[in-house]
Scaffold this motif. Sequence first.
Motif, PDB file in Angstrom:
ATOM      1  N   SER A   1      -4.248  -2.240   5.147  1.00  0.00           N
ATOM      2  CA  SER A   1      -4.854  -1.488   4.053  1.00  0.00           C
ATOM      3  C   SER A   1      -4.926  -0.027   4.604  1.00  0.00           C
ATOM      4  O   SER A   1      -4.567   0.796   4.211  1.00  0.00           O
TER       5      SER A   1
ATOM      6  N   ARG B   1       0.893  -1.267   0.146  1.00  0.00           N
ATOM      7  CA  ARG B   1       0.037   0.133  -0.031  1.00  0.00           C
ATOM      8  C   ARG B   1       0.858   1.404   0.054  1.00  0.00           C
ATOM      9  O   ARG B   1       0.616   2.360  -0.447  1.00  0.00           O
TER      10      ARG B   1
ATOM     11  N   SER C   1      -3.997  -0.999  -6.728  1.00  0.00           N
ATOM     12  CA  SER C   1      -4.692  -1.501  -5.523  1.00  0.00           C
ATOM     13  C   SER C   1      -5.423  -2.692  -5.811  1.00  0.00           C
ATOM     14  O   SER C   1      -5.732  -3.373  -4.975  1.00  0.00           O
TER      15      SER C   1
END
Length: 212
Positions: free
Chosen positions: A153, A125, A132
């Motif tokens: 996340s 991330r 993504s």
Amino acid sequence: MFKKISLALLYVAVAYLIYRYGEEIVGWFQASNHMALVILAATVLALFPVIPYPVVGGVIGAAFGPVLGAAITWTGSTAASLLMFLFVRYGYQEWGQRMLYRYERLGKLTVLFERNAFLTVLFARLIPFIPSVIINAYSALSRVSFAAFTASSALGKIPAMLLFAFVGNTLMTEPGAVWLAIGIYGGFLTVTLLAYRQWKRSKEPVPSDRKT
């Protein structure tokens, strides 16, 4: 099979609507004062990335300022990742498990990923050029827990969302400061990559010395 096809068609239909009315949606961001609707729109645009999300984040940052804008883009992006995770896991995990473990190398990589899911997703991330959707889908198809995926996340998205909102706001107020923001983030990204590389090396098994 019917469930898989229905989910895929629904996703394609919503993506088309975003593509068709994308400019109107971005324009609405700049004029809207309805916070809940802005967060919902940010979530939908992150879930269906027809418009690059850095552009969306920049527009929101310009409209609401760097702090509130970053909070909105982070909320939308995180919510979209969680929805995508649930969408893939609910509809396609059984099929995905067969694909992931069909090949020996991919199966071993997946097992390693599952053992270190939190840190792997977190580092992924922090690197903005890793799509993504790939992180979301791969995590959902594997046996990564929803809790680990959510925590990693949510933490990992913070720096990028701050950058998008700050750049968008700065372009409207102090354009010269944009390069400073990008430079700081570039330094942060370099440190992140080095830390990730060091962490990967620490996880590699040390070969035992053979007796002669």
